[in-house]
Design a protein around this motif. Structure first.
Motif, PDB file in Angstrom:
ATOM      1  N   TYR A 157       0.824  -1.202   0.000  1.00  0.00           N
ATOM      2  CA  TYR A 157       0.000   0.000   0.000  1.00  0.00           C
ATOM      3  C   TYR A 157       0.863   1.259   0.000  1.00  0.00           C
ATOM      4  N   ALA A 188     -11.466  -0.883  -5.007  1.00  0.00           N
ATOM      5  CA  ALA A 188     -10.268  -0.554  -4.242  1.00  0.00           C
ATOM      6  C   ALA A 188     -10.005  -1.572  -3.139  1.00  0.00           C
ATOM      7  N   PRO A 192      -3.088  -6.920  -1.637  1.00  0.00           N
ATOM      8  CA  PRO A 192      -1.799  -6.486  -2.182  1.00  0.00           C
ATOM      9  C   PRO A 192      -1.063  -7.635  -2.849  1.00  0.00           C
ATOM     10  N   SER A 205      -3.809   3.247  -7.134  1.00  0.00           N
ATOM     11  CA  SER A 205      -4.342   2.989  -5.801  1.00  0.00           C
ATOM     12  C   SER A 205      -5.553   3.905  -5.656  1.00  0.00           C
ATOM     13  N   ALA A 253      -6.247   1.826  -0.868  1.00  0.00           N
ATOM     14  CA  ALA A 253      -6.177   0.620  -1.676  1.00  0.00           C
ATOM     15  C   ALA A 253      -4.730   0.226  -1.940  1.00  0.00           C
ATOM     16  N   ALA A 254      -4.501  -1.065  -2.131  1.00  0.00           N
ATOM     17  CA  ALA A 254      -3.175  -1.558  -2.507  1.00  0.00           C
ATOM     18  C   ALA A 254      -2.841  -1.121  -3.927  1.00  0.00           C
ATOM     19  N   TRP A 255      -1.569  -0.971  -4.203  1.00  0.00           N
ATOM     20  CA  TRP A 255      -1.134  -0.687  -5.572  1.00  0.00           C
ATOM     21  C   TRP A 255      -1.495  -1.849  -6.494  1.00  0.00           C
ATOM     22  N   THR A 256      -1.995  -1.530  -7.658  1.00  0.00           N
ATOM     23  CA  THR A 256      -2.286  -2.529  -8.696  1.00  0.00           C
ATOM     24  C   THR A 256      -1.770  -2.002 -10.029  1.00  0.00           C
TER      25      THR A 256
END
Length: 260
Positions: A157, A188, A192, A205, A253-256
């Motif tokens: 995150y 979101a 992760p 994010s 939110a976690a990075w995607t």
């Protein structure tokens, strides 16, 4: 501030101790001619203690040449931020709209978000979008672009710190991992995962919160958030306008990966 039928002239001052990017939102004052749309302007790299003047064209009118220092008039007896219909140093055949300053925001130039132009020294751009709001639920996207020459590994995150109008940390707000901590179905709430952002690649994010109020405490309105893409990375200050109400919670939110 001054306005005529062709252009709006304004002045911003940086009272801080570091260079700042200052943005101003203008809107209709409620009297006189209406603005067709709200107007916004940004002055970048305003030195500490310095004042900078700018101008915006109105209704597609060309911007006249710069005024000399001291040519910007003031208006006695007029509420702060409101310009009378007859204001303006130059003649115009169009009626001058009624204009007021709706909002002023500033971020340190060293932490300013970047959507284009030269790549920051960190090699990474981070910025926030305008977000979406419905029935008290807010979602503002965070976007990352690797504009450098080295790969970037993300795993988790972004680190987010909530800041007030003076850029001071806001206490009493829990920053939670995952948008599902606030609401499901926002896009979101993915868990992760570790992935690599190549040069030119992007990741996303989001900040998720509710604007819900009760009598338990005073509502929290925090304009800014300091974001670090990874622990130890250079901070970027974004302006999501966090109207958290009395909820005291912000989901991150976690990075995607974004794009191909």
């Amino acid at each position: 501030m001054a306005v005529n039928g062709d252009c709006l002239e304004y002045e911003v001052t940086n009272p801080g101790t570091a260079a700042a990017d200052v943005s101003v939102l203008f809107g209709w004052s409620g009297s006189g001619e209406r603005l067709s749309d709200n107007l916004s302007a940004v002055q970048r790299g305003v030195a500490p203690g310095a004042s900078v003047r700018g101008r915006l064209p109105l209704a597609g009118a060309p911007v006249p040449p710069d005024l000399p220092v001291g040519a910007l008039p003031t208006f006695a007896g007029v509420p702060d931020g409101v310009v009378p219909r007859s204001a303006g140093p130059s003649a115009s055949s169009r009626p001058a709209p009624g204009v007021k300053v709706v909002q002023v925001r500033s971020v340190p130039t060293a932490e300013a978000p970047s959507e284009g132009g030269a790549c920051p020294a960190s090699g990474v751009r981070v910025y926030a979008d305008r977000g979406d709001a419905a029935m008290g639920l807010r979602v503002v996207g965070l976007h990352l672009e690797n504009c450098g020459t080295a790969e970037l590994v993300l795993d988790g995150y972004p680190q987010v710190q909530v800041l007030d109008g003076a850029h001071a940390p806001v206490t009493g707000v829990a920053v939670l991992e995952g948008g599902a901590a606030i609401a499901t179905g926002t896009g979101a709430d993915a868990p992760p995962r570790r992935f690599t952002v190549p040069p030119g690649g992007k990741a996303g994010s989001a900040l998720v919160w509710r604007n819900t109020n009760d009598a338990s405490s005073d509502p929290v309105n925090a304009p800014y958030a300091r974001v670090r893409a990874t622990p130890g990375s250079a901070p970027v200050m974004v302006t999501p306008e966090l109207d958290l109400g009395t909820t005291g919670r912000l989901g991150v939110a976690a990075w995607t990966p974004e794009g191909p």
